[in-house]
Design an enzyme around this catalytic site. Sequence first.
Site, PDB file in Angstrom:
ATOM      1  N   CYS A 127     -41.110  83.642   1.913  1.00  0.00           N
ATOM      2  CA  CYS A 127     -39.935  82.774   2.004  1.00  0.00           C
ATOM      3  C   CYS A 127     -38.981  83.167   3.119  1.00  0.00           C
ATOM      4  O   CYS A 127     -38.049  82.432   3.429  1.00  0.00           O
ATOM      5  CB  CYS A 127     -39.170  82.796   0.685  1.00  0.00           C
ATOM      6  SG  CYS A 127     -38.465  84.417   0.296  1.00  0.00           S
ATOM      7  N   GLY A 128     -39.169  84.318   3.706  1.00  0.00           N
ATOM      8  CA  GLY A 128     -38.271  84.779   4.755  1.00  0.00           C
ATOM      9  C   GLY A 128     -37.657  86.130   4.465  1.00  0.00           C
ATOM     10  O   GLY A 128     -37.327  86.884   5.382  1.00  0.00           O
TER      11      GLY A 128
END
Length: 265
Positions: free
Chosen positions: A241-242
């Site tokens: 997701c980062g």
Amino acid sequence: MSSSISHLSKPLSLPISPEDLTLINTYLSDCTPEDILKWAVDYLPGLYQTTAFGLTGLVAIDMLSKITKTPPPLIFIDTLYHFPETYELVEEVKKRYDVPVHVYKPAYCDTVADFEAKYGEKLWEKDEDTYDFAVKVDPARRAYQDHSVKSVITGRRASQGADRASLQPLEIDSTGLVKLNPLFAWTFPFVEWYITENNVPRNKLLDQGYRSVGDWHSTVKVAEGQDERAGRWAGREKSECGLHKDYFTMKAQANDAASVAVVAA
């Protein structure tokens, strides 16, 4: 404790040298998750647990409650797009474990309406990198700065594959943040066994065909025999997701997108 790391101070002095990191990982690789967490409580400075209350994170929360009377506080990144069942689980964990939970949302946004007034609707479809930075990466960095976080406990495991396949017990990211992966060697059946045996609270969606739960718009049910994270970003070449990507790359991408938006306006 192995003599190879007996020279280390309590807590560790940062930054950790590459040589010491190798020695630590060699030592921790032979430890149980409980022993890894015990080591972390003694050695890791500024220790918190970042969690979206997935099964592995819940196992760590439960283990820590039995290891120390003052477990590391929790940091929950509220993207504003979690399932209602996830928010219910957060409250259940608070009551069960009586551990501080620091909640961080996208900057200057308390509601979905606030976020969409700033970025428009369905940003995750238009610019996934900017979305990830706004709802996950930037709130996490603010949490780390506000609470002087130096080390975090994660719920990642090597058996989840993709970028996680070569996971080590201890990592240091590009910002210098120390990341501990206490269940790095466990498989999904081990995690499920622990949750059941210890009556750990779990997301109700897991009884409805989901195996890994994130934002409602990027999480689907998985079929029998599918990988546990197959329901995350299904149909896309994406596995993170980062939060566990390079911070400076994510920030640069978000800034570039913002500059393009300003020019277009």
